[in-house]
Design a protein around this motif. Structure first.
Motif, PDB file in Angstrom:
ATOM      1  N   MET A  68      -3.380 -19.098   9.294  1.00  0.00           N
ATOM      2  CA  MET A  68      -3.445 -19.334   7.853  1.00  0.00           C
ATOM      3  C   MET A  68      -2.457 -20.409   7.411  1.00  0.00           C
ATOM      4  SD  MET A  68      -3.092 -16.496   4.833  1.00  0.00           S
ATOM      5  CE  MET A  68      -4.277 -15.440   5.629  1.00  0.00           C
ATOM      6  N   ALA A  69      -1.273 -20.405   7.977  1.00  0.00           N
ATOM      7  CA  ALA A  69      -0.248 -21.382   7.596  1.00  0.00           C
ATOM      8  C   ALA A  69       0.458 -21.862   8.861  1.00  0.00           C
ATOM      9  CB  ALA A  69       0.751 -20.757   6.625  1.00  0.00           C
ATOM     10  N   PRO A  70      -0.226 -22.679   9.666  1.00  0.00           N
ATOM     11  CA  PRO A  70       0.323 -23.045  10.969  1.00  0.00           C
ATOM     12  C   PRO A  70       1.617 -23.847  10.912  1.00  0.00           C
ATOM     13  CG  PRO A  70      -1.637 -24.343  10.489  1.00  0.00           C
ATOM     14  CD  PRO A  70      -1.511 -23.316   9.406  1.00  0.00           C
ATOM     15  N   THR A  71       1.928 -24.469   9.797  1.00  0.00           N
ATOM     16  CA  THR A  71       3.134 -25.295   9.758  1.00  0.00           C
ATOM     17  C   THR A  71       4.392 -24.502   9.428  1.00  0.00           C
ATOM     18  OG1 THR A  71       2.712 -25.870   7.449  1.00  0.00           O
ATOM     19  CG2 THR A  71       1.892 -27.389   9.124  1.00  0.00           C
ATOM     20  N   ASP A  72       4.270 -23.442   8.657  1.00  0.00           N
ATOM     21  CA  ASP A  72       5.474 -22.690   8.295  1.00  0.00           C
ATOM     22  C   ASP A  72       5.340 -21.194   8.540  1.00  0.00           C
ATOM     23  OD1 ASP A  72       3.711 -22.099   6.287  1.00  0.00           O
ATOM     24  OD2 ASP A  72       5.111 -22.448   4.650  1.00  0.00           O
ATOM     25  N   GLY A  73       4.455 -20.812   9.432  1.00  0.00           N
ATOM     26  CA  GLY A  73       4.312 -19.392   9.744  1.00  0.00           C
ATOM     27  C   GLY A  73       3.214 -18.753   8.934  1.00  0.00           C
ATOM     28  N   ASP A  74       3.148 -17.488   9.040  1.00  0.00           N
ATOM     29  CA  ASP A  74       2.057 -16.698   8.524  1.00  0.00           C
ATOM     30  C   ASP A  74       2.236 -16.353   7.053  1.00  0.00           C
ATOM     31  OD1 ASP A  74       0.473 -14.529   7.910  1.00  0.00           O
ATOM     32  OD2 ASP A  74       1.531 -13.221   9.271  1.00  0.00           O
ATOM     33  N   ALA A  75       1.438 -16.932   6.200  1.00  0.00           N
ATOM     34  CA  ALA A  75       1.564 -16.726   4.752  1.00  0.00           C
ATOM     35  C   ALA A  75       1.219 -15.303   4.338  1.00  0.00           C
ATOM     36  CB  ALA A  75       0.658 -17.709   4.012  1.00  0.00           C
ATOM     37  N   PHE A  76       0.234 -14.701   4.970  1.00  0.00           N
ATOM     38  CA  PHE A  76      -0.205 -13.358   4.572  1.00  0.00           C
ATOM     39  C   PHE A  76       0.878 -12.318   4.849  1.00  0.00           C
ATOM     40  CE2 PHE A  76      -3.219  -9.656   5.233  1.00  0.00           C
ATOM     41  CZ  PHE A  76      -3.565  -9.538   3.904  1.00  0.00           C
ATOM     42  N   PHE A  77       1.416 -12.315   6.049  1.00  0.00           N
ATOM     43  CA  PHE A  77       2.435 -11.320   6.394  1.00  0.00           C
ATOM     44  C   PHE A  77       3.801 -11.660   5.805  1.00  0.00           C
ATOM     45  CE2 PHE A  77      -0.416 -10.444  10.143  1.00  0.00           C
ATOM     46  CZ  PHE A  77      -0.904  -9.266   9.623  1.00  0.00           C
ATOM     47  N   ARG A  78       4.076 -12.924   5.587  1.00  0.00           N
ATOM     48  CA  ARG A  78       5.355 -13.312   5.000  1.00  0.00           C
ATOM     49  C   ARG A  78       5.515 -12.680   3.625  1.00  0.00           C
ATOM     50  NH1 ARG A  78       5.199 -19.062   4.412  1.00  0.00           N
ATOM     51  NH2 ARG A  78       4.162 -18.617   2.476  1.00  0.00           N
ATOM     52  N   ASP A  79       4.443 -12.656   2.854  1.00  0.00           N
ATOM     53  CA  ASP A  79       4.484 -12.061   1.525  1.00  0.00           C
ATOM     54  C   ASP A  79       4.286 -10.550   1.573  1.00  0.00           C
ATOM     55  OD1 ASP A  79       4.936 -14.535   0.433  1.00  0.00           O
ATOM     56  OD2 ASP A  79       2.836 -14.915  -0.017  1.00  0.00           O
ATOM     57  N   GLY A  80       3.918 -10.006   2.697  1.00  0.00           N
ATOM     58  CA  GLY A  80       3.768  -8.576   2.867  1.00  0.00           C
ATOM     59  C   GLY A  80       2.326  -8.125   2.927  1.00  0.00           C
ATOM     60  N   SER A  81       2.053  -7.193   3.817  1.00  0.00           N
ATOM     61  CA  SER A  81       0.738  -6.583   3.913  1.00  0.00           C
ATOM     62  C   SER A  81       0.889  -5.221   4.573  1.00  0.00           C
ATOM     63  CB  SER A  81      -0.217  -7.468   4.720  1.00  0.00           C
ATOM     64  OG  SER A  81       0.198  -7.544   6.063  1.00  0.00           O
ATOM     65  N   VAL A  82      -0.105  -4.384   4.386  1.00  0.00           N
ATOM     66  CA  VAL A  82      -0.127  -3.062   5.019  1.00  0.00           C
ATOM     67  C   VAL A  82      -1.505  -2.834   5.616  1.00  0.00           C
ATOM     68  CG1 VAL A  82       1.647  -2.025   3.553  1.00  0.00           C
ATOM     69  CG2 VAL A  82      -0.734  -1.913   2.841  1.00  0.00           C
ATOM     70  N   VAL A  83      -1.537  -2.052   6.685  1.00  0.00           N
ATOM     71  CA  VAL A  83      -2.802  -1.618   7.261  1.00  0.00           C
ATOM     72  C   VAL A  83      -3.237  -0.381   6.493  1.00  0.00           C
ATOM     73  CG1 VAL A  83      -3.915  -0.652   9.305  1.00  0.00           C
ATOM     74  CG2 VAL A  83      -2.352  -2.593   9.538  1.00  0.00           C
ATOM     75  N   VAL A  84      -4.456  -0.404   6.005  1.00  0.00           N
ATOM     76  CA  VAL A  84      -5.001   0.706   5.239  1.00  0.00           C
ATOM     77  C   VAL A  84      -5.786   1.646   6.150  1.00  0.00           C
ATOM     78  CG1 VAL A  84      -6.576   1.291   3.342  1.00  0.00           C
ATOM     79  CG2 VAL A  84      -5.110  -0.723   3.164  1.00  0.00           C
ATOM     80  N   GLU A  85      -6.473   1.069   7.126  1.00  0.00           N
ATOM     81  CA  GLU A  85      -7.371   1.881   7.962  1.00  0.00           C
ATOM     82  C   GLU A  85      -7.674   1.170   9.267  1.00  0.00           C
ATOM     83  OE1 GLU A  85     -12.095   2.616   7.481  1.00  0.00           O
ATOM     84  OE2 GLU A  85     -10.852   3.254   5.789  1.00  0.00           O
ATOM     85  N   HIS A  86      -7.803   1.959  10.345  1.00  0.00           N
ATOM     86  CA  HIS A  86      -8.282   1.465  11.644  1.00  0.00           C
ATOM     87  C   HIS A  86      -9.469   2.318  12.072  1.00  0.00           C
ATOM     88  CE1 HIS A  86      -5.058  -1.251  12.848  1.00  0.00           C
ATOM     89  NE2 HIS A  86      -4.149  -0.315  12.699  1.00  0.00           N
ATOM     90  N   SER A  87     -10.391   1.699  12.770  1.00  0.00           N
ATOM     91  CA  SER A  87     -11.500   2.418  13.389  1.00  0.00           C
ATOM     92  C   SER A  87     -11.784   1.749  14.724  1.00  0.00           C
ATOM     93  CB  SER A  87     -12.737   2.361  12.494  1.00  0.00           C
ATOM     94  OG  SER A  87     -13.832   2.964  13.146  1.00  0.00           O
ATOM     95  N   ILE A  88     -11.854   2.554  15.783  1.00  0.00           N
ATOM     96  CA  ILE A  88     -12.147   2.015  17.114  1.00  0.00           C
ATOM     97  C   ILE A  88     -13.239   2.858  17.749  1.00  0.00           C
ATOM     98  CG2 ILE A  88     -11.266   1.480  19.419  1.00  0.00           C
ATOM     99  CD1 ILE A  88      -8.448   1.396  18.211  1.00  0.00           C
ATOM    100  N   ALA A  92     -14.205  -2.507  16.885  1.00  0.00           N
ATOM    101  CA  ALA A  92     -13.184  -1.938  16.004  1.00  0.00           C
ATOM    102  C   ALA A  92     -13.184  -2.636  14.657  1.00  0.00           C
ATOM    103  CB  ALA A  92     -11.802  -2.075  16.664  1.00  0.00           C
ATOM    104  N   SER A  93     -12.464  -2.038  13.726  1.00  0.00           N
ATOM    105  CA  SER A  93     -12.235  -2.681  12.437  1.00  0.00           C
ATOM    106  C   SER A  93     -10.881  -2.255  11.897  1.00  0.00           C
ATOM    107  CB  SER A  93     -13.338  -2.329  11.442  1.00  0.00           C
ATOM    108  OG  SER A  93     -13.291  -0.957  11.125  1.00  0.00           O
ATOM    109  N   THR A  94     -10.303  -3.130  11.110  1.00  0.00           N
ATOM    110  CA  THR A  94      -9.035  -2.874  10.425  1.00  0.00           C
ATOM    111  C   THR A  94      -9.187  -3.329   8.986  1.00  0.00           C
ATOM    112  OG1 THR A  94      -7.735  -3.254  12.437  1.00  0.00           O
ATOM    113  CG2 THR A  94      -6.565  -3.442  10.337  1.00  0.00           C
ATOM    114  N   VAL A  95      -8.764  -2.494   8.059  1.00  0.00           N
ATOM    115  CA  VAL A  95      -8.710  -2.879   6.657  1.00  0.00           C
ATOM    116  C   VAL A  95      -7.245  -3.078   6.322  1.00  0.00           C
ATOM    117  CG1 VAL A  95      -9.179  -2.231   4.261  1.00  0.00           C
ATOM    118  CG2 VAL A  95     -10.793  -1.590   6.089  1.00  0.00           C
ATOM    119  N   MET A  96      -6.945  -4.233   5.730  1.00  0.00           N
ATOM    120  CA  MET A  96      -5.576  -4.566   5.351  1.00  0.00           C
ATOM    121  C   MET A  96      -5.517  -4.885   3.869  1.00  0.00           C
ATOM    122  SD  MET A  96      -4.309  -6.877   8.499  1.00  0.00           S
ATOM    123  CE  MET A  96      -2.636  -6.743   7.912  1.00  0.00           C
ATOM    124  N   ALA A  97      -4.347  -4.644   3.299  1.00  0.00           N
ATOM    125  CA  ALA A  97      -4.116  -4.987   1.895  1.00  0.00           C
ATOM    126  C   ALA A  97      -2.828  -5.777   1.787  1.00  0.00           C
ATOM    127  CB  ALA A  97      -4.013  -3.721   1.047  1.00  0.00           C
TER     128      ALA A  97
END
Length: 140
Positions: free
Chosen positions: A41-61, A104-109
Motif C-alpha cells: 500500500m505504501a512501499p516508500t514509507d511502510g505500511d499505511a494501513f497498519f501504521r494507523d492501526g487495524s484489528v482482525v475481526v474474524e478468521h475462517s480457515i 481462508a478469509s480474514t476480516v479486518m477493520a
C-alpha cells in the motif's frame, strides 16, 4: 482484478506431533502473507494501513489437504473479497499448483488506537484495496 501471491516458507517447527502443519501455523502463514500484501500500500514509507492501526475481526480457515514440511515454499494467493467503509475482507488460497491445502478469509477493520475505536477506511486505503476486489472470487 489483481491478486497478490506470497511464497510462504514452511518451517520444521510448524509441524505438530502428527507430522503435519499445525492449524495455528496456518494463522501465522496468513498473517505473513497479509502483511506482505498490505505493505504494498505504501512501499516508500511502510505500511499505511497498519501504521494507523487495524484489528482482525474474524478468521475462517477450511483445511483441504494435509501439508507437511518441505523445502519449497507454498503459495498463498490473496484478494479482497469484500470492501465496506470500515472493513476489508481478504480471501486466501494456500496451494501448490493445482493442489489446494486450505482456503481462508480474514476480516479486518482499521482502528484508531488513540481514540480506542474503529475508524473508516481512508480514500487511499479504499483505492488500494479496490484494485484487488473480487466479490465473487472462487477460492479454488
Amino acid at each position: 482484478m489483481a491478486r497478490h501471491s506470497y511464497p510462504c516458507p514452511i518451517r520444521w517447527s510448524d509441524m505438530d506431533v502428527y507430522g503435519i502443519v499445525n492449524n495455528v501455523s496456518y494463522l501465522r502463514y496468513l498473517e505473513e502473507a497479509r502483511v506482505d500484501f498490505v505493505f504494498r500500500m505504501a512501499p516508500t514509507d511502510g505500511d499505511a494501513f497498519f501504521r494507523d492501526g487495524s484489528v482482525v475481526v474474524e478468521h475462517s480457515i477450511r483445511y483441504r489437504k494435509q501439508l507437511v514440511h518441505r523445502h519449497a515454499p507454498v503459495e498463498i494467493e490473496m484478494w479482497v473479497s469484500d470492501l465496506q467503509s470500515a472493513t476489508v475482507a481478504i480471501g486466501y488460497v494456500v496451494r501448490d499448483g493445482d493442489t489446494v491445502y486450505a482456503t481462508a478469509s480474514t476480516v479486518m477493520a482499521p482502528f484508531d488506537y488513540e481514540a480506542g475505536r474503529p475508524r473508516r477506511l481512508t480514500d487511499a486505503e479504499t483505492s488500494f484495496f479496490e484494485k484487488y476486489l473480487e466479490q465473487s472470487a472462487a477460492a479454488g
